[in-house]
Design a protein around this motif. Structure first.
Motif: not given
Length: 406
Positions: A33-38
């Protein structure tokens, strides 16, 4: 009574198969779930961030190519250990990444590890579990994956809150991978005691074949049932794309969207064992047809509700209904693969079967994006709903033809 039937219990697969699967799913669920944000934090544009997020699926597709050969050569447990080691390498790359492309490389490696691990545990269950328990065992395996994806994001959020950096979430994946290795090294492998005729000899005895030669050998079966399985994967993947997009189009906050989708996910998880009981008692069609038709109906109805009064209420109700429909089909793809796989060396066939399903999973987001860009989101949702009925029809036509009698 065969050796396998007399020694099999659900407790016997808990440590060697279900616990490692749960740990791997928790790690994945915390990270994805946090891949795009990173990626965005590392300087990626929105389009590049989306591409990097899709590298997990690209990695799985590429990983499907050698995974059947690898599992067939070295055995299920060694393959799971190797996949966990590769996951640790992927974690180190992601945590050290200072550019979006290096980060994307790590995500790709994580997809490779996921493909090998998924096939190895599938082959393990196919080899060890007697046919009369197969659907319940594989739906339970699917349930552990759903549980991991349910728990992982909450753990990830807690780690990020404590550390203050989103990349620290990869510690969860790394710790889970180490725990998998420890469990698999300590726990005895129950398949070492198996003998023919029920589950076949250990996979290392059989000849291993490459993915494309296996696809060619089973081309008739894969074109027919495989196309239906690809549509199952496509509908399931479409949920993860459509629901967040629909929520954004309705103006819902991220917190409310997460709550609504989470409720649907909880009901999806709650039905995993019931799905296995349905398949074992009434046959595979009794599970997959309600699953596909139910999701098809939900998506078609959703497509016409965007501008209606109470659109948010419709969204909540249909999100929950989609979760229930998907839960009824928990484990169906793995069960069909296990039913159809050769008993003496199932891994190459399972790799080809998974590759077919993963093609649908990878294609669905691309199709949705294309239709949204060219026409509208409601039309994209309606198209996926129609494909649900197409997939159900294909499987109704061909499962009785190919499903073996047990």
């Amino acid at each position: 009574m065969s050796t396998t039937e007399s020694t099999f219990t659900f407790r016997s697969i808990a440590l060697p198969a279900l616990l490692p699967s749960l740990l791997f799913a928790i790690g994945e669920g915390s990270v994805i779930p946090v891949i795009p944000a990173i990626a965005s934090n590392l300087g990626a544009t929105l389009a590049i961030a989306g591409f990097i997020a899709g590298m997990t699926m690209v990695g799985q597709l590429v990983g499907d190519i050698p995974s059947g050969f690898v599992v067939g050569r070295i055995g299920e447990r060694r393959a799971m250990i190797s996949a966990a080691v590769l996951a640790i390498v992927a974690v180190l790359v992601c945590m050290a990444a200072s550019t979006p492309w290096l980060f994307g490389t790590g995500i790709f490696l994580l997809g490779l590890a996921a493909a090998t691990f998924a096939l190895a545990r599938h082959a393990f269950m196919t080899s060890f579990v007697p046919a009369q328990f197969r659907a319940r065992a594989l739906s339970t395996l699917g349930g552990t994956f759903r549980l991991g994806w349910f728990v992982g994001p909450f753990l990830g959020a807690a780690v990020i809150a404590l550390s203050g950096t989103s990349q620290s979430v990869f510690w969860i994946q790394g710790v889970c991978a180490v725990a998998i290795i420890v469990v698999l090294l300590i726990v005895p492998d129950p398949t070492e005691k198996l003998m023919k005729p029920d589950a076949g000899e250990r996979l290392v005895v059989g000849e291993s074949h490459g993915l494309f030669s296996t696809i060619y050998s089973f081309r008739g079966l894969l074109v027919r049932i495989g196309s239906g399985v690809a549509l199952v994967g496509a509908l399931r993947a479409s949920r993860t794309v459509i629901l967040p997009l629909w929520a954004v189009s309705l103006g819902l906050s991220e917190a409310n969207t997460a709550l609504i989708v989470g409720i649907g996910g909880a009901l999806d998880f709650a039905l995993f064992y019931a799905s296995g009981q349905i398949m074992d008692r009434f046959g595979r069609l009794a599970s997959v047809v309600p699953c596909m038709v139910g999701m098809g109906i939900c998506l078609l109805v959703l497509a016409f509700t965007h501008d209606l009064p109470g659109a948010v209420t419709w969204f909540i109700v249909l999100t929950i209904a989609l979760g229930i429909s998907n839960g009824v089909g928990s484990g169906i793809v793995m069960t069909l693969g296990a039913d159809l796989a050769p008993k003496d060396n199932p891994a190459p066939f399972l790799g080809a079967f998974r590759f077919t399903g993963d093609l649908g999973t990878a294609a669905a987001p691309l199709l949705i994006s294309l239709v949204v860009a060219l026409v509208s989101l409601p039309l994209a949702v309606g198209v996926m709903g129609v494909l649900g009925f197409v997939g159900a029809g294909i499987l109704v036509r061909y499962i009785p033809r190919y499903e073996p009698l047990h």
